[in-house]
Design an enzyme around this catalytic site. Structure first.
Site, short mmCIF file in Angstrom:
data_model
loop_
_atom_site.label_atom_id
_atom_site.label_comp_id
_atom_site.label_asym_id
_atom_site.label_seq_id
_atom_site.Cartn_x
_atom_site.Cartn_y
_atom_site.Cartn_z
N PRO A 110 0.84 -1.21 0.00
CA PRO A 110 0.00 0.00 0.00
C PRO A 110 0.87 1.25 0.00
CG PRO A 110 -0.56 -1.45 1.84
CD PRO A 110 0.67 -2.02 1.21
N GLY A 116 7.11 2.43 2.98
CA GLY A 116 8.29 2.58 2.12
C GLY A 116 8.05 2.30 0.65
N SER A 118 7.58 4.42 -1.88
CA SER A 118 8.36 5.29 -2.80
C SER A 118 9.78 4.75 -2.93
CB SER A 118 8.45 6.71 -2.26
OG SER A 118 7.20 7.21 -1.99
N ALA A 120 10.83 1.71 -2.35
CA ALA A 120 10.85 0.41 -3.05
C ALA A 120 10.74 0.63 -4.56
CB ALA A 120 9.73 -0.49 -2.54
N ASP A 160 15.04 4.12 4.07
CA ASP A 160 14.10 3.23 3.36
C ASP A 160 14.77 2.55 2.16
OD1 ASP A 160 12.41 4.41 5.15
OD2 ASP A 160 10.82 4.85 3.71
O1 PMV Z 1 6.40 7.05 6.03
P1 PMV Z 1 7.58 6.63 5.24
O2 PMV Z 1 7.53 5.23 4.75
O3 PMV Z 1 7.85 7.59 4.10
O4 PMV Z 1 8.85 6.69 6.22
C1 PMV Z 1 9.41 7.93 6.60
C2 PMV Z 1 10.50 7.76 7.64
C3 PMV Z 1 11.04 9.13 8.15
O5 PMV Z 1 12.00 8.83 9.16
C4 PMV Z 1 9.93 9.95 8.76
C5 PMV Z 1 11.70 9.93 7.04
C6 PMV Z 1 13.04 9.41 6.55
O6 PMV Z 1 13.46 9.87 5.49
O7 PMV Z 1 13.67 8.57 7.22
#
Ligand code: PMV
Length: 331
Positions: A110, A116, A118, A120, A160
């Site tokens: 999702p 993560g 984007s 991936a 990520d």
């Molecule tokens: O919500 P996501 O999957 O985009 O994860 C962001 C994680 C953060 O620590 C908030 C940002 C980052 O770049 O690490």
């Protein structure tokens, strides 16, 4: 460099931030796990100058230089697909090649809920395009994917892309790199997708504002986050899930303090805790998104609750996940 094949496939996993999200942007430790949900990318060399992108979200568009032709999808399609096109162009330019490509994305991850997707996408596209030229190197993939992900949110820590490339469990510091964590035990984790999408970039900016207006408090929270991540590293290595759950609860308080949790997330977490979870926290940027839950594998009451979520008025959906140990795969 010349292409050595006319098509290639790659897939890359999503992730959970187990500990340290947001603080990782400021060079503190995050602990992450790759999950067994993936973005799959197929790339074909075409005989035009166009980069055509098709996503199973119903988005189709074609890029030629700075022009964009929308073939399917809403107004925002260009903004969503443009960084993915740039991701492919970055690899082509690094390999000194200017060919048109057809890129197809299929995902069971999702999007915009902290898992993560984007990153991936960037990892899988980087790997698939690079595989047209030679056998890609994982360190190169993660480095280039981070550059591309920064087009989506400019302050990305890069965590990520690293976990998506290398898989498994990881201890990550932005300016220092990562080390893998080897756990004595398969972790028993639940995942709730609240269904409410967020913009990581906006949440990272709101935390930046919080940091600038609450300088001393942010320093203290950062210190706590670091201690929690260090303890989590030990708890995961030893397979001590009870301690891990406890640390998740402590980490969630920090995320509440910096303003990225909300009423709905807190309500779902509280229910999980009253039903016997060892711990729970939001994962990723917050502001909706997803929640992780650590719980005893024999806690059927909690399992029933998680399974019933889709039908209850609380909303959200439980997604069964396991840690993925493969990382990016190229075919
Ligand atoms: O919500 P996501 O999957 O985009 O994860 C962001 C994680 C953060 O620590 C908030 C940002 C980052 O770049 O690490």
């Amino acid at each position: 460099m010349r292409v050595v094949r006319s098509s290639a496939r790659a897939s890359a996993p999503g992730k959970l931030v187990l500990f340290g999200e947001h603080f990782v942007v400021y060079n503190n430790t995050a602990v992450l796990a790759a999950i067994n949900r993936r973005v799959n990318v197929t790339v074909h060399v075409n005989n035009t100058d166009n980069i055509n992108i098709t996503s199973d979200l119903g988005l189709i568009g074609s890029f030629k230089d700075s022009r964009f032709n929308l073939l399917s999808g809403p107004q925002e399609t260009r903004a969503i697909l443009a960084p993915l096109c740039e991701c492919a162009r970055l690899v082509l330019s690094e390999r000194g090649c200017n060919r048109g490509l057809d890129i197809d994305l299929v995902s069971n991850l999702p999007e915009s809920v902290g898992l993560g997707s984007s990153a991936a996408c960037c990892v899988a596209i980087t790997a698939a395009v690079d595989a047209l030229f030679h056998k890609p190197d994982r360190y190169w993939i993660s480095e280039k994917a981070v550059e591309s992900e920064r087009l989506i949110h400019k302050d990305s820590s890069g965590a990520d892309c690293h976990i998506s490339t290398f898989g498994g469990l990881m201890y990550f510091v932005k300016n220092e790199g990562f080390k893998k964590i080897y756990s004595k035990k398969q972790l028993s984790l639940g995942l709730i997708n609240t269904g409410r999408k967020h913009s990581t970039g906006k949440l990272v900016s709101s935390v930046k504002k919080f940091k600038e207006t609450n300088v001393s408090l942010f320093k203290v929270l950062t210190l706590f986050s670091e201690i929690i991540s260090q303890k989590a590293f030990v708890a995961i290595s030893e397979g001590d899930e009870k301690t891990l759950g406890n640390l998740m609860n402590q980490n969630h308080v920090l995320l509440q303090e910096i303003g990225v949790s909300d009423k709905k997330i807190d309500e779902l977490i509280n229910i999980c805790l009253t039903k016997g979870a060892w711990g729970a926290k939001l994962t990723g940027a917050g502001g909706g998104g997803s929640i992780i839950v650590s719980f005893p594998p024999n806690n059927y009451e909690l399992k029933v609750f998680l399974d019933s979520l889709g039908k209850s008025e609380l909303g959200g959906q439980s997604i069964p996940v396991k840690v993925d140990f493969s990382g990016v795969l190229v075919a």
